[in-house]
Design a protein around this motif. Structure first.
Motif, PDB file in Angstrom:
ATOM      1  N   GLY A 170      27.661  37.052  35.855  1.00 47.49           N
ATOM      2  CA  GLY A 170      27.148  37.631  37.100  1.00 47.49           C
ATOM      3  C   GLY A 170      27.526  36.854  38.344  1.00 47.49           C
ATOM      4  O   GLY A 170      26.910  37.018  39.395  1.00 47.49           O
ATOM      5  N   GLN A 171      28.555  36.015  38.220  1.00 46.68           N
ATOM      6  CA  GLN A 171      29.010  35.231  39.374  1.00 46.68           C
ATOM      7  C   GLN A 171      30.053  36.053  40.133  1.00 46.68           C
ATOM      8  O   GLN A 171      31.215  36.118  39.743  1.00 46.68           O
ATOM      9  CB  GLN A 171      29.592  33.895  38.907  1.00 46.68           C
ATOM     10  N   LYS A 172      29.621  36.685  41.202  1.00 45.43           N
ATOM     11  CA  LYS A 172      30.489  37.619  41.943  1.00 45.43           C
ATOM     12  C   LYS A 172      31.189  36.961  43.126  1.00 45.43           C
ATOM     13  O   LYS A 172      32.245  37.413  43.546  1.00 45.43           O
ATOM     14  CB  LYS A 172      29.669  38.807  42.438  1.00 45.43           C
ATOM     15  N   ARG A 173      30.580  35.937  43.678  1.00 41.56           N
ATOM     16  CA  ARG A 173      31.169  35.274  44.851  1.00 41.56           C
ATOM     17  C   ARG A 173      32.045  34.115  44.369  1.00 41.56           C
ATOM     18  O   ARG A 173      31.561  33.034  44.048  1.00 41.56           O
ATOM     19  CB  ARG A 173      30.081  34.773  45.795  1.00 41.56           C
ATOM     20  N   ILE A 174      33.343  34.374  44.299  1.00 35.72           N
ATOM     21  CA  ILE A 174      34.292  33.402  43.777  1.00 35.72           C
ATOM     22  C   ILE A 174      35.117  32.819  44.923  1.00 35.72           C
ATOM     23  O   ILE A 174      35.577  33.555  45.801  1.00 35.72           O
ATOM     24  CB  ILE A 174      35.244  34.061  42.758  1.00 35.72           C
ATOM     25  N   ALA A 175      35.311  31.526  44.908  1.00 36.38           N
ATOM     26  CA  ALA A 175      36.167  30.862  45.898  1.00 36.38           C
ATOM     27  C   ALA A 175      37.280  30.120  45.173  1.00 36.38           C
ATOM     28  O   ALA A 175      37.193  29.859  43.965  1.00 36.38           O
ATOM     29  CB  ALA A 175      35.355  29.902  46.753  1.00 36.38           C
ATOM     30  N   VAL A 176      38.323  29.785  45.910  1.00 35.90           N
ATOM     31  CA  VAL A 176      39.515  29.184  45.303  1.00 35.90           C
ATOM     32  C   VAL A 176      39.971  27.982  46.123  1.00 35.90           C
ATOM     33  O   VAL A 176      40.014  28.035  47.359  1.00 35.90           O
ATOM     34  CB  VAL A 176      40.665  30.217  45.228  1.00 35.90           C
ATOM     35  N   VAL A 177      40.326  26.905  45.429  1.00 36.97           N
ATOM     36  CA  VAL A 177      40.921  25.716  46.042  1.00 36.97           C
ATOM     37  C   VAL A 177      42.198  25.403  45.286  1.00 36.97           C
ATOM     38  O   VAL A 177      42.172  25.243  44.059  1.00 36.97           O
ATOM     39  CB  VAL A 177      39.962  24.507  45.993  1.00 36.97           C
ATOM     40  N   VAL A 178      43.314  25.340  46.009  1.00 33.62           N
ATOM     41  CA  VAL A 178      44.600  25.100  45.344  1.00 33.62           C
ATOM     42  C   VAL A 178      45.423  24.088  46.124  1.00 33.62           C
ATOM     43  O   VAL A 178      45.267  23.922  47.329  1.00 33.62           O
ATOM     44  CB  VAL A 178      45.415  26.407  45.188  1.00 33.62           C
ATOM     45  N   GLN A 192      44.381  36.267  42.204  1.00 33.61           N
ATOM     46  CA  GLN A 192      44.302  37.545  42.921  1.00 33.61           C
ATOM     47  C   GLN A 192      44.676  38.705  42.006  1.00 33.61           C
ATOM     48  O   GLN A 192      44.032  39.763  42.030  1.00 33.61           O
ATOM     49  CB  GLN A 192      45.201  37.497  44.154  1.00 33.61           C
ATOM     50  N   ASP A 193      45.703  38.522  41.196  1.00 29.83           N
ATOM     51  CA  ASP A 193      46.115  39.569  40.257  1.00 29.83           C
ATOM     52  C   ASP A 193      45.033  39.832  39.217  1.00 29.83           C
ATOM     53  O   ASP A 193      44.738  40.988  38.875  1.00 29.83           O
ATOM     54  CB  ASP A 193      47.420  39.185  39.567  1.00 29.83           C
ATOM     55  N   ALA A 194      44.446  38.752  38.685  1.00 22.46           N
ATOM     56  CA  ALA A 194      43.406  38.899  37.673  1.00 22.46           C
ATOM     57  C   ALA A 194      42.164  39.569  38.260  1.00 22.46           C
ATOM     58  O   ALA A 194      41.525  40.400  37.603  1.00 22.46           O
ATOM     59  CB  ALA A 194      43.040  37.534  37.093  1.00 22.46           C
ATOM     60  N   ALA A 195      41.817  39.223  39.499  1.00 23.90           N
ATOM     61  CA  ALA A 195      40.662  39.855  40.151  1.00 23.90           C
ATOM     62  C   ALA A 195      40.894  41.353  40.292  1.00 23.90           C
ATOM     63  O   ALA A 195      39.975  42.172  40.080  1.00 23.90           O
ATOM     64  CB  ALA A 195      40.420  39.218  41.517  1.00 23.90           C
ATOM     65  N   GLY A 196      42.124  41.736  40.631  1.00 25.11           N
ATOM     66  CA  GLY A 196      42.437  43.151  40.740  1.00 25.11           C
ATOM     67  C   GLY A 196      42.329  43.856  39.401  1.00 25.11           C
ATOM     68  O   GLY A 196      41.800  44.970  39.313  1.00 25.11           O
ATOM     69  N   GLU A 197      42.819  43.207  38.340  1.00 25.86           N
ATOM     70  CA  GLU A 197      42.762  43.814  37.007  1.00 25.86           C
ATOM     71  C   GLU A 197      41.323  43.990  36.546  1.00 25.86           C
ATOM     72  O   GLU A 197      40.981  44.999  35.903  1.00 25.86           O
ATOM     73  CB  GLU A 197      43.530  42.950  36.010  1.00 25.86           C
ATOM     74  N   LEU A 198      40.479  43.036  36.874  1.00 20.55           N
ATOM     75  CA  LEU A 198      39.066  43.098  36.479  1.00 20.55           C
ATOM     76  C   LEU A 198      38.206  43.886  37.465  1.00 20.55           C
ATOM     77  O   LEU A 198      37.006  44.020  37.273  1.00 20.55           O
ATOM     78  CB  LEU A 198      38.510  41.672  36.340  1.00 20.55           C
ATOM     79  N   LYS A 199      38.847  44.378  38.529  1.00 22.47           N
ATOM     80  CA  LYS A 199      38.141  45.142  39.569  1.00 22.47           C
ATOM     81  C   LYS A 199      37.027  44.311  40.219  1.00 22.47           C
ATOM     82  O   LYS A 199      35.920  44.786  40.460  1.00 22.47           O
ATOM     83  CB  LYS A 199      37.591  46.451  39.010  1.00 22.47           C
ATOM     84  N   LEU A 200      37.358  43.055  40.492  1.00 20.12           N
ATOM     85  CA  LEU A 200      36.424  42.151  41.161  1.00 20.12           C
ATOM     86  C   LEU A 200      36.787  42.042  42.637  1.00 20.12           C
ATOM     87  O   LEU A 200      37.928  42.298  43.030  1.00 20.12           O
ATOM     88  CB  LEU A 200      36.466  40.767  40.519  1.00 20.12           C
ATOM     89  N   ALA A 201      35.828  41.626  43.419  1.00 18.90           N
ATOM     90  CA  ALA A 201      36.074  41.422  44.846  1.00 18.90           C
ATOM     91  C   ALA A 201      37.048  40.256  45.028  1.00 18.90           C
ATOM     92  O   ALA A 201      37.099  39.336  44.194  1.00 18.90           O
ATOM     93  CB  ALA A 201      34.766  41.118  45.562  1.00 18.90           C
ATOM     94  N   PRO A 202      37.829  40.254  46.081  1.00 17.22           N
ATOM     95  CA  PRO A 202      38.730  39.125  46.344  1.00 17.22           C
ATOM     96  C   PRO A 202      37.922  37.862  46.623  1.00 17.22           C
ATOM     97  O   PRO A 202      36.715  37.934  46.910  1.00 17.22           O
ATOM     98  CB  PRO A 202      39.514  39.578  47.573  1.00 17.22           C
ATOM     99  N   PRO A 203      38.547  36.696  46.548  1.00 17.32           N
ATOM    100  CA  PRO A 203      37.816  35.448  46.800  1.00 17.32           C
ATOM    101  C   PRO A 203      37.120  35.448  48.156  1.00 17.32           C
ATOM    102  O   PRO A 203      37.668  35.957  49.142  1.00 17.32           O
ATOM    103  CB  PRO A 203      38.913  34.383  46.744  1.00 17.32           C
TER     104      PRO A 203
END
Length: 383
Positions: A170-178, A192-203
């Protein structure tokens, strides 16, 4: 946690970076009764990512030495030539050119996203196979790179596993550090590709950090402001460790996840007990002695006669070298590059020992498992 010993380092860096001293002698003896195929490898023996590169290279050499001891008449000896690139793409490009000019039949096991891209470009120009890169960008899985063969799952596979875990919790708010480099950009694209495949909101936030730097205040401020429920990171160990510490000081208590390129051993060395709770994706089985997986048992048995210590990266190098040996066997005696490429392309369901690999996988291979492991304060790895 474990790492490659100093003696293993000396073996790898001896003879001007070309195999350990025992390797050439072993290959020369075996070559009297068999053909020979030369593998050229560029790895970071110094500089950033050197611990990962050394462990991966040592695991590969461990298999090659064992293979050459038992190769029979009509078999093919593998000669592994290893050069240091310091985790620098231009040096990796120069090494690739030098290795092929000096007689390498295959470019093997380059470590690092930018280094893999550089080596693959040289291999393509010269018509050589490029085999088992470590942490290559998913762009190298495109059909245009028909000479590139992958042993490890893609970054997209790792990103998908981490994001699916977040979604399950249930963790919907995802952030990214690279890292602000080729590896970081490739990881961000995979997320970003995986989020699209899983139909999740962007970071909800994306921050970049200087590769190898411990100056992470900007990234920490961006994460604190965004208040994510989980943070996915793609950085090397020193940067990851600095970021984890500063986020904890800032009061962040939610999920911290990172790609396998970080390396469990160097991250534990950098973080110590503060590693507790960090989740790391892994693309090969656990190298623990309790494993029932045949390839792990084979790896540990080979380790028993060396001064190396088990690691995920060492096991991956061992698996890559075994897959390479199988491709050579299938290609026949004294195989030409075209025969090697044909044999590799047909290895789409190879059982390396209780662990199946596909050398020409799709961008995201649903049949490949990626483990998410949790690290305790004592350094124990739990699934």
């Amino acid at each position: 946690m474990n790492h490659v010993s100093r003696r293993a380092f000396v073996q790898l860096t001896g003879a001007v970076g070309l195999m350990g001293l025992a390797g050439p002698l072993l290959a020369q003896t075996a070559a009297k009764r068999a053909g020979k195929l030369v593998l050229g490898q560029s790895i970071p023996m110094t500089g950033a990512a050197n611990e990962i590169g050394m462990a991966f290279a040592a695991g590969a050499k461990l298999f090659v030495d064992a293979h050459n001891e038992r190769v029979g008449a009509g078999g093919t000896v593998l000669e592994l030539r290893q050069l240091d690139d310091g985790y620098q793409a231009e040096k990796a490009r120069a090494n690739a050119t030098r290795l092929l000019a000096d007689g390498a039949d295959v470019l093997f096991g380059f470590v690092g996203t930018a280094s893999a891209e550089a080596g693959a470009a040289v291999a393509q120009q010269q018509g050589a196979p490029f085999f088992a890169p470590f942490a290559a960008a998913d762009a190298l899985r495109d059909k245009a790179h028909g000479n590139v063969f992958h042993v490890r799952p893609s970054m997209a596979d790792e990103a998908y596993a981490m994001l699916r875990q977040c979604d399950t919790l249930g963790q919907k708010r995802i952030a990214v550090v690279v890292d602000d480099d080729a590896m970081g950009r490739a990881a961000l694209q995979a997320i970003q590709d995986a989020a699209g495949e899983l139909k999740l909101a962007p970071p909800v936030a994306v921050a970049t950090v200087s590769p190898g730097s411990t100056q992470v205040s900007g990234a920490v401020a961006a994460m604190v402001k965004a208040q994510p429920q989980a943070i996915l990171q793609a950085s090397l160990s020193q940067t990851t460790a600095a970021f984890v510490r500063e986020m904890r000081k800032a009061g962040y208590a939610s999920a911290l996840m990172t790609f396998s390129v970080v390396g469990i051993d160097p991250l534990y060395t950098a973080l110590g007990k503060d590693i507790r709770g960090v989740i790391i994706s892994q693309v090969v089985p656990s190298p623990r002695e309790t494993s029932r997986t045949p390839i792990v048992k084979e790896y540990l048995a080979a380790l028993a006669d060396s001064d190396q210590i088990a690691s995920y990266e060492g096991l991956e190098g061992f698996i890559a070298a075994k897959a390479m040996a199988e491709a050579v066997r299938r290609a026949g005696a004294a195989p030409a590059r075209a025969a090697l490429v044909k044999a590799m392309a047909a290895m789409n369901d190879y059982d390396v020992g209780g662990f199946r690999i596909n050398l020409r996988p799709p961008l995201r291979d649903a049949s490949r498992s990626v483990d998410l492991v949790y690290i305790t304060a004592e350094g124990r790895v739990l699934r």
